[in-house]
Design a protein around this motif. Structure first.
Motif, PDB file in Angstrom:
ATOM      1  N   ALA A 131      67.045   6.596  -0.709  1.00 19.31           N
ATOM      2  CA  ALA A 131      67.220   5.157  -0.473  1.00 19.31           C
ATOM      3  C   ALA A 131      68.706   4.809  -0.397  1.00 19.31           C
ATOM      4  CB  ALA A 131      66.527   4.362  -1.584  1.00 19.31           C
ATOM      5  N   SER A 132      69.504   5.432  -1.248  1.00 17.31           N
ATOM      6  CA  SER A 132      70.955   5.188  -1.199  1.00 17.31           C
ATOM      7  C   SER A 132      71.537   5.631   0.138  1.00 17.31           C
ATOM      8  CB  SER A 132      71.647   5.938  -2.348  1.00 17.31           C
ATOM      9  OG  SER A 132      71.237   5.455  -3.599  1.00 17.31           O
ATOM     10  N   ALA A 133      71.074   6.791   0.627  1.00 14.21           N
ATOM     11  CA  ALA A 133      71.567   7.288   1.913  1.00 14.21           C
ATOM     12  C   ALA A 133      71.176   6.355   3.050  1.00 14.21           C
ATOM     13  CB  ALA A 133      71.038   8.693   2.165  1.00 14.21           C
ATOM     14  N   THR A 134      69.924   5.896   3.037  1.00 15.23           N
ATOM     15  CA  THR A 134      69.450   5.004   4.097  1.00 15.23           C
ATOM     16  C   THR A 134      70.251   3.704   4.112  1.00 15.23           C
ATOM     17  OG1 THR A 134      67.220   5.920   3.932  1.00 15.23           O
ATOM     18  CG2 THR A 134      67.447   3.763   4.992  1.00 15.23           C
ATOM     19  N   ALA A 135      70.488   3.128   2.945  1.00 19.29           N
ATOM     20  CA  ALA A 135      71.255   1.878   2.869  1.00 19.29           C
ATOM     21  C   ALA A 135      72.694   2.101   3.296  1.00 19.29           C
ATOM     22  CB  ALA A 135      71.197   1.325   1.432  1.00 19.29           C
ATOM     23  N   TRP A 136      73.266   3.220   2.896  1.00 20.68           N
ATOM     24  CA  TRP A 136      74.682   3.502   3.217  1.00 20.68           C
ATOM     25  C   TRP A 136      74.872   3.657   4.716  1.00 20.68           C
ATOM     26  CZ3 TRP A 136      77.796   8.057   4.370  1.00 20.68           C
ATOM     27  CH2 TRP A 136      79.154   7.914   4.053  1.00 20.68           C
ATOM     28  N   LEU A 137      73.901   4.257   5.395  1.00 19.66           N
ATOM     29  CA  LEU A 137      74.024   4.504   6.827  1.00 19.66           C
ATOM     30  C   LEU A 137      73.805   3.251   7.662  1.00 19.66           C
ATOM     31  CD1 LEU A 137      72.233   7.954   7.118  1.00 19.66           C
ATOM     32  CD2 LEU A 137      74.675   7.488   7.413  1.00 19.66           C
ATOM     33  N   GLU A 138      73.318   2.164   7.045  1.00 20.52           N
ATOM     34  CA  GLU A 138      73.144   0.929   7.797  1.00 20.52           C
ATOM     35  C   GLU A 138      74.485   0.332   8.207  1.00 20.52           C
ATOM     36  OE1 GLU A 138      70.437  -0.509   9.043  1.00 20.52           O
ATOM     37  OE2 GLU A 138      69.445   1.324   8.374  1.00 20.52           O
ATOM     38  N   HIS A 139      75.538   0.686   7.501  1.00 20.79           N
ATOM     39  CA  HIS A 139      76.879   0.178   7.827  1.00 20.79           C
ATOM     40  C   HIS A 139      77.498   1.052   8.912  1.00 20.79           C
ATOM     41  CE1 HIS A 139      80.802  -1.659   7.289  1.00 20.79           C
ATOM     42  NE2 HIS A 139      81.328  -0.445   7.181  1.00 20.79           N
ATOM     43  N   PHE A 140      78.003   0.416   9.970  1.00 19.76           N
ATOM     44  CA  PHE A 140      78.602   1.151  11.090  1.00 19.76           C
ATOM     45  C   PHE A 140      80.002   0.593  11.350  1.00 19.76           C
ATOM     46  CE2 PHE A 140      79.390   1.697  15.684  1.00 19.76           C
ATOM     47  CZ  PHE A 140      79.251   3.071  15.782  1.00 19.76           C
ATOM     48  N   ASP A 141      81.022   1.423  11.166  1.00 15.79           N
ATOM     49  CA  ASP A 141      82.406   0.952  11.269  1.00 15.79           C
ATOM     50  C   ASP A 141      82.883   0.809  12.706  1.00 15.79           C
ATOM     51  OD1 ASP A 141      82.978   0.464   8.675  1.00 15.79           O
ATOM     52  OD2 ASP A 141      83.849   2.423   8.251  1.00 15.79           O
ATOM     53  N   SER A 142      82.606   1.785  13.556  1.00 20.99           N
ATOM     54  CA  SER A 142      83.049   1.793  14.950  1.00 20.99           C
ATOM     55  C   SER A 142      84.566   1.855  15.051  1.00 20.99           C
ATOM     56  CB  SER A 142      82.527   0.553  15.700  1.00 20.99           C
ATOM     57  OG  SER A 142      82.921   0.597  17.052  1.00 20.99           O
ATOM     58  N   GLY A 143      85.072   3.048  15.284  1.00 23.63           N
ATOM     59  CA  GLY A 143      86.508   3.226  15.426  1.00 23.63           C
ATOM     60  C   GLY A 143      86.810   4.402  16.328  1.00 23.63           C
ATOM     61  N   ALA A 144      87.995   4.968  16.178  1.00 23.75           N
ATOM     62  CA  ALA A 144      88.405   6.114  16.977  1.00 23.75           C
ATOM     63  C   ALA A 144      87.751   7.387  16.441  1.00 23.75           C
ATOM     64  CB  ALA A 144      89.925   6.248  16.953  1.00 23.75           C
ATOM     65  N   THR A 145      87.775   8.450  17.265  1.00 28.06           N
ATOM     66  CA  THR A 145      87.040   9.672  16.917  1.00 28.06           C
ATOM     67  C   THR A 145      87.992  10.721  16.342  1.00 28.06           C
ATOM     68  OG1 THR A 145      85.712   9.173  18.868  1.00 28.06           O
ATOM     69  CG2 THR A 145      85.241  11.230  17.742  1.00 28.06           C
ATOM     70  N   TYR A 146      88.357  10.576  15.074  1.00 31.62           N
ATOM     71  CA  TYR A 146      89.189  11.584  14.418  1.00 31.62           C
ATOM     72  C   TYR A 146      88.266  12.607  13.750  1.00 31.62           C
ATOM     73  CZ  TYR A 146      93.311   8.883  15.517  1.00 31.62           C
ATOM     74  OH  TYR A 146      94.329   8.238  16.195  1.00 31.62           O
ATOM     75  N   MET A 147      87.633  13.412  14.609  1.00 25.19           N
ATOM     76  CA  MET A 147      86.625  14.365  14.146  1.00 25.19           C
ATOM     77  C   MET A 147      87.232  15.449  13.282  1.00 25.19           C
ATOM     78  SD  MET A 147      83.961  16.598  16.453  1.00 25.19           S
ATOM     79  CE  MET A 147      83.358  15.136  17.306  1.00 25.19           C
ATOM     80  N   GLU A 148      88.464  15.843  13.582  1.00 20.95           N
ATOM     81  CA  GLU A 148      89.077  16.926  12.818  1.00 20.95           C
ATOM     82  C   GLU A 148      89.216  16.542  11.344  1.00 20.95           C
ATOM     83  OE1 GLU A 148      92.144  14.252  14.476  1.00 20.95           O
ATOM     84  OE2 GLU A 148      90.466  15.361  15.337  1.00 20.95           O
ATOM     85  N   ASN A 149      89.495  15.254  11.060  1.00 23.81           N
ATOM     86  CA  ASN A 149      89.608  14.826   9.664  1.00 23.81           C
ATOM     87  C   ASN A 149      88.252  14.861   8.963  1.00 23.81           C
ATOM     88  OD1 ASN A 149      92.319  14.356  10.101  1.00 23.81           O
ATOM     89  ND2 ASN A 149      92.057  12.171  10.508  1.00 23.81           N
ATOM     90  N   GLY A 150      87.193  14.445   9.669  1.00 24.28           N
ATOM     91  CA  GLY A 150      85.865  14.507   9.084  1.00 24.28           C
ATOM     92  C   GLY A 150      85.438  15.925   8.774  1.00 24.28           C
ATOM     93  N   LEU A 151      85.696  16.842   9.696  1.00 19.74           N
ATOM     94  CA  LEU A 151      85.324  18.239   9.478  1.00 19.74           C
ATOM     95  C   LEU A 151      86.143  18.859   8.355  1.00 19.74           C
ATOM     96  CD1 LEU A 151      84.838  19.367  13.167  1.00 19.74           C
ATOM     97  CD2 LEU A 151      83.123  19.581  11.367  1.00 19.74           C
TER      98      LEU A 151
END
Length: 772
Positions: A372-392
């Protein structure tokens, strides 16, 4: 209004660094752009408007693709027609998407009845030849590789009212997983966000417009045996011809909008083969070439102690190109994956755009509260640039749970330009992690996703719009249900082989096959037992298979040599393509020139030697692509100097098998009877996932008899491991033994969940076939 917009992802956070292609050079945009419209992002208009204030544009009138499949090798010819509606000569440039790893080896320019074949030269030399012809007013065409799935096409000195035909050819191998062959053709390219360090960002930019052009695709599968199942999840297709030799299909509607990738899947009749080799010997004075496919050995039943607990980290891209349908698919995939976790598994969820965030400080068990925590957390969408290297980097460096196998699932469209850096981040920070990638776009960046999975010693998967998210999640869990086949070694059993690629054999997950290419000496062509061995968990396993090169040369395939050259170039180019130097670069160029191959260092160029009839053209036209079907350019998000980046979404329809010229086919399953311990819904789910190949069984017989319809009552037995032990027709009003035999073949290949508590399950399942 559709705005003539450059997706200016090369623009960066500082105006001093920003450069949008088209700001310095004249570029023409679509006819819907009025001269009085405000300039948006990287848009720049050239030339005089007509009396209505609307400018004309170059039209890419049509694209036609024909593919032939033989011995698992796909030989493709793409023909495109360009025209010039302007009153001045022009140069046309176009960002052309092709399959990742396509071995592009031919180009032909046709204009005014003259046919000019292209040739491969070093990149700088090819560009110089093209520029000289352009300055001289002659026709010329140039094809340069920017990524291994993106090419920049240029055509010089198109005279007013003139039409030019460009033909490009390549070879590749059809994908093979879980005994299903597939071929994917990219038909458009998504925008690429490029951070400041991407030197060639300008080459990755394309404008988008719905300019009315269309594409037709035909595929002939000529394997010398019947096609048992054939379907597309992305487009309506229809049978053109079918027989013991194979089958040919095409778009049911003749033409389609090129706004999403085309995917075709098929299975072949006949007995399955654990190892297959195809070969060619093009030069009698030199060694031959071979391509070997091996189904790796199984390890039998694993003891429960051999199955390590799993830590699953879901890393979701929430950049603006993921807005709408792609992000909804990613959320649904994570939600489904959490439901299907083992009791011993733990998980965490992370997301990235401008910044990276994590749901938990460390992974947690899958409980009702944590889900339930995961589902609620994913409802928020920031929308920004794609800095994929930082996420990985953050995901790979997270704290690992002791004794667990740590698996990272990256969910993204891959719309970035810094592919090399992202691959390097995975390679340098992998540790004991494994990285899988799930593409969630109608036209994902397949090259990047494949590289991330390769560097991460994982696998790549795709969700096709319009299909069940659960199917992609099920495939992921099927891959990781058992330990990978690792430390793979090939004993060639006395065969004199050399230059085998890839030089480092990859790990293989459940359902995947081993594929290598190499060269062989023709002095000794005796067959030999080749042994493939490696580890599944802690268990050493091996498989011996007879390889007969002499027999393979009885039916040679010229494309094998080109495939070998492409694989060698990829191996030499290493983890940082396009940056080889010294001896390694020279070797790549030598291989590419010998095999007429386009690479980062070599290009195809064609020059018409006839004098130009309209003088050199000083106006460059950027030919637009169609926006991917689940992305919209209606919204704009500025980066740096104000480059436009449009996002949005639209649903793409699922694939249906349709008779050319007829409506779709209905296959209805009803009134099943189940004796055993598998839930009714699980049986239904597996049947539904296999409706596409079942439709094909009916479709090809419907072509012969348009009145064909009826009900087929089947009975099949699910064994203790979930496989289908037997299948038979109990009764039928269809009156087609061929369709019924095909249906039974599909049923026998299905895999169901293992019955609870062991034992077998007997299922009686009726299918109602009716043409609409």
């Amino acid at each position: 209004m559709i705005v003539g917009l450059v997706a200016a992802l090369a623009a960066v956070s500082s105006p001093a660094q920003a450069r949008v292609p088209g700001w310095d050079d004249p570029v023409l945009y679509p006819p819907e752009v009025s001269a009085s419209d405000d300039v948006v992002g990287g848009e720049l208009r050239v030339g005089e408007a007509d009396a209505s204030g609307v400018q004309n544009t170059l039209v890419l009138e049509h694209t036609s693709v024909y593919a032939e499949v033989s011995a698992g090798i796909v030989d493709v010819t793409m023909t495109q027609w360009f025209s010039n509606p302007y009153d001045v000569p022009i140069e046309a440039t176009y960002l052309l998407p092709l399959p990742e790893g396509a071995a592009v080896n031919r180009m032909r320019l046709t204009c005014g009845g003259r046919v000019v074949d292209g040739f491969v030269a070093e990149r700088g030399e090819a560009r110089a030849i093209y520029e000289a012809a352009k300055a001289d007013g002659r026709k010329a065409a140039l094809l340069e590789e920017t990524r291994n799935n993106l090419f920049r096409q240029s055509i010089s000195n198109l005279c007013p009212g003139e039409e030019v035909e460009i033909e490009i050819g390549w070879v590749e191998q059809a994908a093979l997983e879980d005994s299903v062959y597939s071929w994917t053709l990219p038909l458009t390219v998504g925008p690429r966000f490029s951070p400041p360090w991407v030197e060639d960002a300008a080459e990755l930019v394309t404008p988008y417009a719905d300019d009315g052009r269309r594409v037709d695709v035909s595929v002939a599968i000529e394997e010398g045996m019947p096609v048992e199942g054939l379907w597309s999840d992305t487009h309506d297709i229809g049978v053109v011809d079918e027989g013991a030799w194979g089958a040919e299909v095409a778009f049911a509607a003749d033409v389609e909008i090129p706004n999403r990738d085309f995917a075709l899947d098929w299975t072949l009749g006949g007995e399955s083969v654990r190892a297959a080799v195809v070969a060619a010997w093009p030069d009698p004075d030199d060694d031959g070439y071979f391509a070997l496919t091996v189904e790796p050995p199984g390890a039998g039943e694993l003891d429960p102690g051999e199955l390590r607990p799993r830590e699953l980290v879901f890393l979701i891209d929430e950049s603006c190109s993921m807005s709408g349908e792609p992000y909804e698919v990613a959320k649904a995939a994570v939600t489904q994956a959490l439901r299907d976790m083992r009791p011993s598994d733990t998980f965490n969820v992370m997301r990235f755009s401008d910044d990276t965030a994590s749901l938990f400080l460390e992974s947690q068990p899958s409980t009702r509260d944590t889900r339930a925590s995961a589902t609620a957390w994913l409802e928020h969408f920031d929308s920004g640039a794609t800095y994929m290297e930082n996420g990985l980097r953050a995901a790979l460096s997270g704290p690992a749970r002791p004794n667990s196998m740590r698996l990272i699932l990256l969910l993204t469209d891959g719309f970035v330009g810094d592919d090399d850096m992202i691959a390097s981040v995975v390679r340098e920070n992998l540790g004991n992690n494994r990285v899988f990638a799930l593409g969630v776009s109608s036209s994902p960046n397949r090259s990047l996703l494949a590289r991330v999975a390769e560097m991460g010693r994982g696998a790549v998967l795709y969700h096709r719009p319009g299909t069940s998210v659960k199917r992609a999640v099920d495939t992921f869990y099927q891959r990781i249900a058992r330990p990978a086949f690792t430390d793979v070694v090939i004993d060639w059993g006395g065969l004199d082989v050399d230059e085998v690629y890839p030089s480092r054999t990859p790990d293989l997950w459940a359902g995947q096959v081993l594929r290598v290419v190499g060269r062989f000496s023709t002095e000794n062509l005796d067959s030999a037992d080749v042994v493939v061995s490696g580890y599944v968990g802690r268990r050493r396993v091996s498989l011996a298979a007879t390889v007969d090169l002499a027999g393979a040369l009885d039916d040679p395939h010229a494309g094998v040599a080109t495939l070998w050259a492409r694989r060698k170039v990829a191996d030499l180019d290493g983890a940082n393509p396009g940056h080889a130097t010294g001896i390694r670069r020279d070797e790549i160029v030598d291989v590419a020139l010998e095999h007429s191959l386009v690479t980062r260092y070599t290009s195809l160029v064609a020059v018409d030697e006839a004098p130009g009839t309209c003088g050199p053209g000083g106006v460059t036209v950027e030919v637009p692509n169609e926006a991917p079907s689940d992305m919209s350019t209606a919204g704009l998000l500025g980066y740096g100097s104000g480059g436009g980046y449009g996002v949005g979404y639209g649903l793409a329809g699922g694939g249906r098998y349709a008779y050319r010229g007829r409506a779709s086919i209905g296959v209805v399953a009803s009134e099943p009877m189940i004796l055993g311990s598998i839930d009714h819904s699980l049986i239904d789910a597996v049947i539904k996932r296999n409706l596409a190949p079942i439709r094909y069984c009916y479709q090809r017989e419907l072509q012969k008899n348009p009145a064909l319809a009826g009900k087929v009552q089947t009975k099949f037995v699910v064994a203790a491991d979930g496989s289908v032990a037997s299948a038979e027709v109990r009764s039928s009003t269809l009156g087609s033994p061929e369709a019924e035999a095909c249906l039974l073949g599909v049923l026998r290949r299905m895999a169901f969940p293992a019955p609870a508590g062991g034992g077998i399950v007997v299922v009686t399942y009726p299918f109602v076939f009716a043409g609409e």
